[in-house]
Design a protein around this motif. Structure first.
Motif, PDB file in Angstrom:
ATOM      1  N   ASP A  87       0.815  -1.216   0.000  1.00 22.73           N
ATOM      2  CA  ASP A  87       0.000   0.000   0.000  1.00 22.73           C
ATOM      3  C   ASP A  87       0.851   1.271   0.000  1.00 22.73           C
ATOM      4  N   ARG A 192     -14.522  10.617   9.088  1.00 20.98           N
ATOM      5  CA  ARG A 192     -15.294   9.423   8.746  1.00 20.98           C
ATOM      6  C   ARG A 192     -16.763   9.570   9.092  1.00 20.98           C
ATOM      7  N   GLU A 197     -12.388  12.212   3.528  1.00 19.62           N
ATOM      8  CA  GLU A 197     -11.109  11.527   3.616  1.00 19.62           C
ATOM      9  C   GLU A 197     -10.085  12.415   4.319  1.00 19.62           C
ATOM     10  N   SER A 216      -4.171   3.398  10.052  1.00 15.91           N
ATOM     11  CA  SER A 216      -5.578   3.121  10.369  1.00 15.91           C
ATOM     12  C   SER A 216      -6.372   4.399  10.579  1.00 15.91           C
ATOM     13  N   ASP A 219      -6.413   8.223   5.365  1.00 13.98           N
ATOM     14  CA  ASP A 219      -6.613   7.608   4.051  1.00 13.98           C
ATOM     15  C   ASP A 219      -5.360   7.731   3.198  1.00 13.98           C
ATOM     16  N   ALA A 241      -4.655   4.127   1.591  1.00 11.94           N
ATOM     17  CA  ALA A 241      -5.423   3.050   2.213  1.00 11.94           C
ATOM     18  C   ALA A 241      -6.144   2.238   1.141  1.00 11.94           C
ATOM     19  N   PRO A 242      -6.193   0.929   1.292  1.00 18.43           N
ATOM     20  CA  PRO A 242      -6.864   0.090   0.287  1.00 18.43           C
ATOM     21  C   PRO A 242      -8.306   0.499   0.019  1.00 18.43           C
ATOM     22  N   ARG A 243      -8.973   1.042   1.025  1.00 15.13           N
ATOM     23  CA  ARG A 243     -10.386   1.391   0.866  1.00 15.13           C
ATOM     24  C   ARG A 243     -10.611   2.529  -0.126  1.00 15.13           C
ATOM     25  N   VAL A 244      -9.563   3.298  -0.425  1.00 22.94           N
ATOM     26  CA  VAL A 244      -9.726   4.413  -1.363  1.00 22.94           C
ATOM     27  C   VAL A 244      -8.840   4.275  -2.598  1.00 22.94           C
ATOM     28  N   ASP A 246      -8.657   2.172  -5.153  1.00 21.34           N
ATOM     29  CA  ASP A 246      -9.247   1.854  -6.460  1.00 21.34           C
ATOM     30  C   ASP A 246      -9.964   3.045  -7.084  1.00 21.34           C
TER      31      ASP A 246
END
Length: 408
Positions: A87, A192, A197, A216, A219, A241-244, A246
């Motif tokens: 990441d 959040r 972000e 954690s 972002d 962060a993986p959640r954003v 893509d």
């Protein structure tokens, strides 16, 4: 498994808190400018020399070994902030990391970016460009007057969220003018709760402040290596962060952003293609060849930091600052250091007494062997793990003498 680079440190001695043995060429008697540029240790020198010798002996044959060192560096950087190596992308500096996100995030016209008045320009200018290109609005939350009122700042920020359309908050982990360690957990929770972000510029704290949970909380995280990480200019990293990841666009992609983009150089004919898919996420920003020597310098510096432990470094630095702050307040300086330990960093920032010119005072201190800085007119002392506690008496005496000479 020990790397070839690690072997280059053998015989140089181990780092020790409060000891300058790894800095034999350092000319200043008290180097307190780590918040600006750190001096190179013998481990950093050895890492750079290792790279030069490898390239001199092997040329492109050194590529596989150097790539292994880059992979190891990503992993070690990830450990500092609690992130996975995959990441992170290696970057040339902090600004490159900020710019990558500012110009690659998929913005919607009219969205708002929240910044802080008093920030270092590296975490402002790229967002200004993004606002101009994508039709965004910038909102500034005040960090003045000194000392910063954190509760008021969080209240002002919440009021902006209540107005709607806030997409991102960009903040420095440590404010360069005051040394304030920002309340990142509170900022993270606030962002959040409103679907925004959080982007953190960690260059002014990473290496002297424990940030094991930063991945954690944020972002995005970026940092350069030439300050508290004690590397050289020309290296740094960006975490996404993986959640954003893509959702990022590919505006800054280059030839190494393609999947298997380098295969045509090594595996025969027919592999040169321009239609390979992009790797996506943060690794697309490693778009071209990198500064090998600066990357190795960062690896060498990071090896020192990890051998000591960031928690131990932080304790040593706070003890040094406790002593120095007390002596300088007695001389009439106003400390901007937070009274709350959880809001402190490696920076001791002070306002000079009336009648004392801070830039002139700095010049006199440098001439006497004390390296320090004066960002925006604030006198800043930034010790790190090599600074011995006994040095404080010399620094205090140098300040007293410089003040007396200026007032004559």
């Amino acid at each position: 498994m020990q790397s070839e680079l690690t072997e280059a440190f053998q015989g140089l001695g181990a780092p020790s808190l409060g000891a300058r043995a790894l800095f034999p060429r350092l000319s200043q008697r008290a180097y307190l400018a780590h918040a600006a540029i750190s001096p190179a240790s013998t481990w950093v020198e050895a890492a750079v020399g290792f790279g030069v010798r490898a390239l001199a002996a092997q040329g492109m044959g050194a590529f596989p070994m150097l790539e292994q060192e880059r992979r190891r560096l990503r992993r070690n950087l990830g450990e500092l902030i609690g992130a996975r190596a995959e990441d992170l992308a290696l970057m040339p500096n902090t600004t490159a990391g900020v710019t990558a996100i500012a110009l690659s995030k998929q913005w919607k016209r009219g969205q708002r970016i929240v910044l802080f008045d008093g920030e270092f320009p590296a975490n402002v200018t790229p967002w200004q460009r993004a606002a101009e290109v994508h039709g965004l609005q910038l909102e500034f939350v005040s960090l003045r007057p000194f000392p910063t009122d954190v509760a008021r700042m969080l209240s002002d920020l919440r009021a902006l969220f209540e107005q709607g359309s806030v997409a991102l908050v960009a903040v420095s982990a440590v404010e360069f003018q005051t040394g304030l360690l920002m309340p990142l957990q509170e900022l993270s929770e606030l962002c959040r709760s409103y679907g925004a972000e959080l982007f953190v510029d960690a260059v002014q704290g990473l290496g002297v402040v424990p940030f094991a949970q930063l991945a954690s909380q944020a972002d995005y995280v970026c940092a350069g290596s030439h300050k508290w990480l004690m590397g050289m200019e020309g290296a740094g990293f960006l975490y996404v962060a993986p959640r954003v990841a893509d959702a990022l666009g590919s505006q800054l992609a280059g030839w190494l952003s393609h999947q298997d983009g380098e295969r045509f150089l090594f595996e025969g004919a027919g592999l040169l293609r321009y239609d390979r898919a992009l790797v996506g996420g943060v690794r697309q920003f490693e778009a071209g060849t990198q500064d090998v020597l600066s990357t190795l310098a960062l690896a060498g510096a990071l090896a020192c930091l990890q051998s000591l432990g960031i928690d131990a470094i932080a304790g040593h630095v706070q003890g040094y600052i406790d002593s120095l702050e007390s002596s300088l307040v007695e001389l009439g300086f106003a400390s901007l250091r937070s009274p709350r330990p959880e809001q402190r960093s490696g920076n001791l920032c002070l306002l000079a007494p009336q009648g004392v010119d801070a830039p002139q005072l700095r010049k006199a201190l440098v001439a006497s062997g004390v390296a320090c800085s004066v960002p925006d007119g604030v006198l800043r002392f930034a010790p790190h793990w090599p600074n011995p506690l006994e040095e404080v008496a010399f620094v205090s005496a140098a300040v007293r003498t410089a003040m007396a000479e200026q007032r004559v």
